[in-house]
Design a protein around this motif. Structure first.
Motif, PDB file in Angstrom:
ATOM      1  N   LEU A 152       0.832  -1.203   0.000  1.00  0.00           N
ATOM      2  CA  LEU A 152       0.000   0.000   0.000  1.00  0.00           C
ATOM      3  C   LEU A 152       0.867   1.254   0.000  1.00  0.00           C
ATOM      4  O   LEU A 152       0.617   2.189  -0.771  1.00  0.00           O
ATOM      5  N   PHE A 153       1.898   1.288   0.836  1.00  0.00           N
ATOM      6  CA  PHE A 153       2.756   2.463   0.918  1.00  0.00           C
ATOM      7  C   PHE A 153       3.539   2.683  -0.376  1.00  0.00           C
ATOM      8  O   PHE A 153       3.688   3.818  -0.835  1.00  0.00           O
ATOM      9  N   HIS A 154       4.016   1.612  -0.965  1.00  0.00           N
ATOM     10  CA  HIS A 154       4.734   1.698  -2.235  1.00  0.00           C
ATOM     11  C   HIS A 154       3.783   2.237  -3.308  1.00  0.00           C
ATOM     12  O   HIS A 154       4.129   3.157  -4.068  1.00  0.00           O
ATOM     13  N   TRP A 155       2.590   1.668  -3.355  1.00  0.00           N
ATOM     14  CA  TRP A 155       1.602   2.071  -4.354  1.00  0.00           C
ATOM     15  C   TRP A 155       1.215   3.542  -4.195  1.00  0.00           C
ATOM     16  O   TRP A 155       1.206   4.295  -5.170  1.00  0.00           O
ATOM     17  N   LEU A 156       0.907   3.964  -2.976  1.00  0.00           N
ATOM     18  CA  LEU A 156       0.539   5.364  -2.739  1.00  0.00           C
ATOM     19  C   LEU A 156       1.652   6.311  -3.174  1.00  0.00           C
ATOM     20  O   LEU A 156       1.398   7.346  -3.806  1.00  0.00           O
ATOM     21  N   THR A 157       2.882   5.967  -2.841  1.00  0.00           N
ATOM     22  CA  THR A 157       4.023   6.800  -3.201  1.00  0.00           C
ATOM     23  C   THR A 157       4.136   6.964  -4.704  1.00  0.00           C
ATOM     24  O   THR A 157       4.275   8.078  -5.221  1.00  0.00           O
ATOM     25  N   VAL A 158       4.068   5.857  -5.432  1.00  0.00           N
ATOM     26  CA  VAL A 158       4.240   5.900  -6.880  1.00  0.00           C
ATOM     27  C   VAL A 158       3.052   6.596  -7.551  1.00  0.00           C
ATOM     28  O   VAL A 158       3.235   7.396  -8.468  1.00  0.00           O
ATOM     29  N   VAL A 159       1.845   6.313  -7.101  1.00  0.00           N
ATOM     30  CA  VAL A 159       0.664   6.958  -7.687  1.00  0.00           C
ATOM     31  C   VAL A 159       0.725   8.473  -7.496  1.00  0.00           C
ATOM     32  O   VAL A 159       0.505   9.238  -8.440  1.00  0.00           O
ATOM     33  N   VAL A 160       1.016   8.914  -6.291  1.00  0.00           N
ATOM     34  CA  VAL A 160       1.086  10.361  -6.031  1.00  0.00           C
ATOM     35  C   VAL A 160       2.192  10.997  -6.865  1.00  0.00           C
ATOM     36  O   VAL A 160       1.988  12.052  -7.485  1.00  0.00           O
ATOM     37  N   TRP A 161       3.361  10.364  -6.909  1.00  0.00           N
ATOM     38  CA  TRP A 161       4.469  10.926  -7.681  1.00  0.00           C
ATOM     39  C   TRP A 161       4.127  11.012  -9.168  1.00  0.00           C
ATOM     40  O   TRP A 161       4.311  12.056  -9.798  1.00  0.00           O
TER      41      TRP A 161
END
Length: 178
Positions: A152-161
């Motif tokens: 989840l944290f990896h996904w949120l980071t990449v999506v936001v970036w």
């Protein structure tokens, strides 16, 4: 050895953290997000910019990013390489495998950059941010025993970036976001 790793992967998918564990992991992710934003803005690596693409690409991007890099990398660099918390691993063993996992995770990005001809994966700021994300994902996996937390944290980071901080432009090759 293979059976132990397969069991670890199964446990990582079957484990759902308790509320207290989630709170601790969210706090750690919050610290990471703040540091990443400060580093990104201070260096000019990140800037507020919405992804410009067709409605289909914008809608499908979060789904694609859930699978790769989030699911694929977290299974490989966390569930496969790190001992699950129920395994009887010494602190030294956890430290060694955490280090191996982190080095492999960070090193995979420049290799990807060379193969895909995407210079952003060779950018020192990107690599610092990837290192920090790798540390947070490792710590939250070791704390929670769940693949869902670092994923989840990896996904949120990449999506936001990619979708909000100009990452989509850094990933474009000859004008095409892939």
């Amino acid at each position: 050895m293979l059976n132990v790793r397969l069991r670890s992967i199964r446990l990582a998918f079957k484990t759902f953290p308790e509320r207290r564990t989630w709170r601790g992991c969210l706090g750690l992710f919050g610290i990471y997000a703040l540091c990443a934003l400060l580093i990104g803005w201070a260096t000019g690596f990140c800037r507020l910019e919405l992804m410009k693409a067709s409605a289909w690409v914008i809608a499908s991007t979060p789904v694609v990013l859930l699978v790769t890099p989030s699911l694929v990398e977290e299974v490989l660099y966390r569930a496969v390489l790190l001992p699950h918390p129920v395994e009887a691993a010494s602190p030294r063993t956890k430290l060694v495998w955490s280090s191996v996992s982190l080095v492999a995770f960070v090193a995979s990005h420049p290799v990807n950059g060379l193969v895909s001809r995407r210079a952003v994966f060779l950018d020192p700021v990107f690599l610092v941010l990837a290192t920090l994300l790798g540390i947070v994902c490792t710590l939250t996996y070791l704390r929670s025993g769940s693949i869902w937390v670092p994923m989840l944290f990896h996904w949120l980071t990449v999506v936001v970036w990619i979708m909000f901080l100009g990452g989509w432009q850094k990933l474009m090759i000859t004008g095409v976001w892939v």
